[in-house]
Design a protein around this motif. Structure first.
Motif, PDB file in Angstrom:
ATOM      1  N   MET B   1       0.839  -1.186   0.000  1.00  0.00           N
ATOM      2  CA  MET B   1       0.000   0.000   0.000  1.00  0.00           C
ATOM      3  C   MET B   1       0.881   1.246   0.000  1.00  0.00           C
ATOM      4  SD  MET B   1      -3.026   1.063   2.700  1.00  0.00           S
ATOM      5  CE  MET B   1      -3.796  -0.544   2.748  1.00  0.00           C
ATOM      6  N   GLU B   2       0.509   2.238  -0.811  1.00  0.00           N
ATOM      7  CA  GLU B   2       1.344   3.433  -0.887  1.00  0.00           C
ATOM      8  C   GLU B   2       1.249   4.256   0.408  1.00  0.00           C
ATOM      9  OE1 GLU B   2       0.175   6.663  -3.444  1.00  0.00           O
ATOM     10  OE2 GLU B   2      -1.826   5.848  -3.692  1.00  0.00           O
ATOM     11  N   LYS B   3       2.307   5.040   0.641  1.00  0.00           N
ATOM     12  CA  LYS B   3       2.414   5.793   1.887  1.00  0.00           C
ATOM     13  C   LYS B   3       1.223   6.739   2.090  1.00  0.00           C
ATOM     14  CE  LYS B   3       6.471   7.720   2.436  1.00  0.00           C
ATOM     15  NZ  LYS B   3       7.492   8.794   2.325  1.00  0.00           N
ATOM     16  N   ARG B   4       0.820   7.404   0.992  1.00  0.00           N
ATOM     17  CA  ARG B   4      -0.284   8.362   1.116  1.00  0.00           C
ATOM     18  C   ARG B   4      -1.564   7.670   1.562  1.00  0.00           C
ATOM     19  NH1 ARG B   4      -4.318  11.105  -2.161  1.00  0.00           N
ATOM     20  NH2 ARG B   4      -4.029   9.556  -3.785  1.00  0.00           N
ATOM     21  N   ARG B   5      -1.828   6.484   1.053  1.00  0.00           N
ATOM     22  CA  ARG B   5      -3.057   5.770   1.424  1.00  0.00           C
ATOM     23  C   ARG B   5      -3.041   5.407   2.906  1.00  0.00           C
ATOM     24  NH1 ARG B   5      -6.158   6.649  -1.703  1.00  0.00           N
ATOM     25  NH2 ARG B   5      -6.002   5.236  -3.456  1.00  0.00           N
ATOM     26  N   ILE B   6      -1.872   5.021   3.403  1.00  0.00           N
ATOM     27  CA  ILE B   6      -1.760   4.688   4.829  1.00  0.00           C
ATOM     28  C   ILE B   6      -2.065   5.914   5.679  1.00  0.00           C
ATOM     29  CG2 ILE B   6      -0.131   3.963   6.636  1.00  0.00           C
ATOM     30  CD1 ILE B   6       1.269   2.279   4.412  1.00  0.00           C
ATOM     31  N   VAL B   7      -1.510   7.067   5.269  1.00  0.00           N
ATOM     32  CA  VAL B   7      -1.755   8.312   6.013  1.00  0.00           C
ATOM     33  C   VAL B   7      -3.243   8.667   5.954  1.00  0.00           C
ATOM     34  CG1 VAL B   7      -1.229  10.794   6.125  1.00  0.00           C
ATOM     35  CG2 VAL B   7       0.595   9.168   5.634  1.00  0.00           C
ATOM     36  N   GLN B   8      -3.846   8.519   4.780  1.00  0.00           N
ATOM     37  CA  GLN B   8      -5.275   8.819   4.639  1.00  0.00           C
ATOM     38  C   GLN B   8      -6.119   7.938   5.562  1.00  0.00           C
ATOM     39  OE1 GLN B   8      -5.430   8.325   0.250  1.00  0.00           O
ATOM     40  NE2 GLN B   8      -6.577  10.233   0.228  1.00  0.00           N
ATOM     41  N   LEU B   9      -5.815   6.649   5.575  1.00  0.00           N
ATOM     42  CA  LEU B   9      -6.575   5.724   6.422  1.00  0.00           C
ATOM     43  C   LEU B   9      -6.387   6.054   7.896  1.00  0.00           C
ATOM     44  CD1 LEU B   9      -5.898   2.361   4.540  1.00  0.00           C
ATOM     45  CD2 LEU B   9      -8.126   3.453   4.845  1.00  0.00           C
ATOM     46  N   PHE B  10      -5.155   6.352   8.262  1.00  0.00           N
ATOM     47  CA  PHE B  10      -4.852   6.699   9.654  1.00  0.00           C
ATOM     48  C   PHE B  10      -5.617   7.958  10.050  1.00  0.00           C
ATOM     49  CE2 PHE B  10      -2.143   8.771  12.883  1.00  0.00           C
ATOM     50  CZ  PHE B  10      -2.182   7.776  13.844  1.00  0.00           C
ATOM     51  N   SER B  11      -5.630   8.951   9.157  1.00  0.00           N
ATOM     52  CA  SER B  11      -6.331  10.201   9.441  1.00  0.00           C
ATOM     53  C   SER B  11      -7.835   9.966   9.584  1.00  0.00           C
ATOM     54  CB  SER B  11      -6.059  11.208   8.324  1.00  0.00           C
ATOM     55  OG  SER B  11      -6.891  12.340   8.461  1.00  0.00           O
ATOM     56  N   CYS B 228       7.979  15.406 -21.519  1.00  0.00           N
ATOM     57  CA  CYS B 228       7.464  14.139 -22.046  1.00  0.00           C
ATOM     58  C   CYS B 228       5.958  14.005 -21.814  1.00  0.00           C
ATOM     59  CB  CYS B 228       8.195  12.961 -21.415  1.00  0.00           C
ATOM     60  SG  CYS B 228       7.974  12.858 -19.628  1.00  0.00           S
ATOM     61  N   GLY B 229       5.428  14.759 -20.838  1.00  0.00           N
ATOM     62  CA  GLY B 229       3.982  14.756 -20.601  1.00  0.00           C
ATOM     63  C   GLY B 229       3.494  13.648 -19.701  1.00  0.00           C
ATOM     64  N   ILE B 230       4.399  12.837 -19.169  1.00  0.00           N
ATOM     65  CA  ILE B 230       3.977  11.726 -18.292  1.00  0.00           C
ATOM     66  C   ILE B 230       3.255  12.268 -17.061  1.00  0.00           C
ATOM     67  CG2 ILE B 230       4.848   9.910 -16.749  1.00  0.00           C
ATOM     68  CD1 ILE B 230       6.969   9.296 -18.873  1.00  0.00           C
ATOM     69  N   CYS B 231       3.797  13.341 -16.493  1.00  0.00           N
ATOM     70  CA  CYS B 231       3.205  13.907 -15.269  1.00  0.00           C
ATOM     71  C   CYS B 231       1.768  14.374 -15.508  1.00  0.00           C
ATOM     72  CB  CYS B 231       4.056  15.052 -14.739  1.00  0.00           C
ATOM     73  SG  CYS B 231       4.470  16.287 -15.972  1.00  0.00           S
ATOM     74  N   THR B 232       1.563  15.039 -16.639  1.00  0.00           N
ATOM     75  CA  THR B 232       0.221  15.537 -16.955  1.00  0.00           C
ATOM     76  C   THR B 232      -0.732  14.374 -17.221  1.00  0.00           C
ATOM     77  OG1 THR B 232       1.072  17.614 -17.790  1.00  0.00           O
ATOM     78  CG2 THR B 232      -1.090  16.946 -18.605  1.00  0.00           C
ATOM     79  N   ASN B 233      -0.246  13.368 -17.927  1.00  0.00           N
ATOM     80  CA  ASN B 233      -1.102  12.222 -18.240  1.00  0.00           C
ATOM     81  C   ASN B 233      -1.502  11.447 -16.989  1.00  0.00           C
ATOM     82  OD1 ASN B 233      -1.084  12.741 -20.940  1.00  0.00           O
ATOM     83  ND2 ASN B 233       0.691  11.443 -21.373  1.00  0.00           N
ATOM     84  N   ARG B 255       1.806  11.879  -7.339  1.00  0.00           N
ATOM     85  CA  ARG B 255       1.956  10.904  -8.427  1.00  0.00           C
ATOM     86  C   ARG B 255       2.934  11.428  -9.476  1.00  0.00           C
ATOM     87  NH1 ARG B 255      -3.902   8.331 -10.080  1.00  0.00           N
ATOM     88  NH2 ARG B 255      -4.588   7.931  -7.963  1.00  0.00           N
ATOM     89  N   CYS B 256       2.911  12.732  -9.732  1.00  0.00           N
ATOM     90  CA  CYS B 256       3.800  13.297 -10.752  1.00  0.00           C
ATOM     91  C   CYS B 256       5.264  13.148 -10.341  1.00  0.00           C
ATOM     92  CB  CYS B 256       3.447  14.752 -11.023  1.00  0.00           C
ATOM     93  SG  CYS B 256       3.430  15.800  -9.570  1.00  0.00           S
ATOM     94  N   ALA B 264      12.339  15.288 -12.276  1.00  0.00           N
ATOM     95  CA  ALA B 264      12.377  16.737 -12.507  1.00  0.00           C
ATOM     96  C   ALA B 264      11.425  17.508 -11.604  1.00  0.00           C
ATOM     97  CB  ALA B 264      12.029  17.026 -13.964  1.00  0.00           C
ATOM     98  N   ILE B 265      10.509  16.798 -10.928  1.00  0.00           N
ATOM     99  CA  ILE B 265       9.537  17.487 -10.062  1.00  0.00           C
ATOM    100  C   ILE B 265       9.815  17.081  -8.620  1.00  0.00           C
ATOM    101  CG2 ILE B 265       7.091  18.032  -9.723  1.00  0.00           C
ATOM    102  CD1 ILE B 265       6.592  16.441 -12.350  1.00  0.00           C
ATOM    103  N   ALA B 266       9.865  18.056  -7.766  1.00  0.00           N
ATOM    104  CA  ALA B 266      10.092  17.745  -6.352  1.00  0.00           C
ATOM    105  C   ALA B 266       9.482  18.845  -5.509  1.00  0.00           C
ATOM    106  CB  ALA B 266      11.573  17.604  -6.054  1.00  0.00           C
ATOM    107  N   TYR B 267       9.455  18.634  -4.203  1.00  0.00           N
ATOM    108  CA  TYR B 267       8.883  19.649  -3.319  1.00  0.00           C
ATOM    109  C   TYR B 267       9.989  20.526  -2.755  1.00  0.00           C
ATOM    110  CZ  TYR B 267      10.223  16.388   0.423  1.00  0.00           C
ATOM    111  OH  TYR B 267      10.912  15.556   1.257  1.00  0.00           O
TER     112      TYR B 267
END
Lengths: 44, 287
Positions: B1-11, B228-233, B255-256, B264-267
């Protein structure tokens, strides 16, 4: 620059929260929250 | 299970951890209800430990003093300025429900872009109507909760309305209107990713105002991006990521960032250069 703006807004948010607490708004939120909200259910 | 889903369930579990409420069809009445949670979670849900900011703000605005709550405004400003709609993507239980419904195999519909503006109108009306639409005693009503909020119908209306013997005889047209809205939203969520968050949610609209200036935001390294457009797709919110990675619709699901082959994308963080954004594309990622 953007970071400074966001930090200023965060500080502003903290001040707002503090002012609200000082005005006793948490108590008002509590009073509402402990009663069943008939509007939320679809009765009120 | 992805990390975000675990956080969502916990919340979702943490926000609704008062199990006794579900068993006795009552609501939690402790001091926790003085705390406004930053997500849309009905305070009349039998499990809710905190208060919903939208309902609480409307309640104070609808009172005879028409009080603007600095406390609630402060909490929401703090959350928005820190991370924008990260709260929507990672913490909101109602967002999680819509995402899980969207996992059901079905035809996919794209959302007409103009509908995304509706939530800003809902936000304005949510704040103004309790002040402007008042009865002869000068009292307003939490109109969003009363006529629209499907989270209230799901979390409070269904368990308390149908389960409680005292409330059941009081159910009328308003209840069935809200129930119909909930059913419509459930059906829409199967075919459209998070329709409520994108079209109606006033809280999402408020947080969206902070997306581009929040402390925690996304950046694209032009030296690495090959368009390449992967992020947008791959973006479930249908954002043109390379044009604006901090678009008001972005819920920071990441996801991007996870699917960009060139990282190329980060926070961003407060001072250091964005993580993963230093330098051009490494040799091992070029192939």
């Amino acid at each position: 620059m953007k970071n400074r703006v966001s930090i200023l807004i965060i500080i502003f948010g903290c001040l707002l929260t503090g002012a609200g607490l000082w005005r006793g708004e948490a108590g008002a939120v509590l009073l509402k929250g402990i009663r069943i909200c008939l509007e939320c259910i679809g009765i009120g | 299970m992805e990390k975000r889903r675990i956080v969502q369930l916990f919340s979702a579990l943490l926000n609704n951890a008062y199990i006794k409420g579900f068993a006795t069809l009552s609501i939690y009445q402790g001091q926790g209800k003085a705390v406004c949670v930053p997500v849309l979670n009905c305070y009349s849900c039998p499990g809710a430990l905190g208060s919903c900011p939208v309902g609480s703000a409307q309640f104070l605005l609808a009172s005879y003093k028409h009080q603007v709550s600095l406390y609630i405004a402060g909490i929401l400003t703090l959350a928005g300025a820190s991370s924008g709609r990260l709260v929507c993507g990672w913490l909101c239980p109602f967002g999680l429900l819509q995402e899980l419904l969207n996992k059901i195999p079905s035809p996919r519909w794209q959302l007409a872009p103009v509908l995304k503006w509706l939530k800003y109108l809902v936000l304005i009306l949510t704040l103004l109507l309790p002040i402007l639409w008042v009865n002869s005693a000068g009292l307003g009503s939490p109109y969003f909760c009363k006529y629209l909020c499907p989270a209230g119908t799901l979390e409070a209306g269904l368990p308390l309305g149908l389960g409680s013997g005292q409330l059941h005889p009081l159910l009328g047209a308003l209840y069935y209107w809200k129930l119909a809205l909930l059913i419509l939203l459930v059906a829409a969520s199967i075919m459209i990713f998070r329709p409520f968050c994108r079209i109606i949610c006033p809280l999402g609209a408020f947080y969206a105002l902070f997306n581009s200036i929040s402390l925690w935001r996304l950046e694209i390294n032009p030296a690495r991006c090959v368009s390449c457009g992967i992020c947008t797709n791959i973006c479930p919110m249908e954002i043109q990521v390379t044009e604006n990675p901090n678009h008001p619709e972005c819920i920071r699901c990441m996801r991007c960032t996870q699917n960009c082959p060139f990282e190329a994308i980060a926070y961003t963080r407060i001072n250091p250069a964005p993580i993963g954004l230093t330098g051009e594309i490494p040799e091992d990622l070029r192939t």
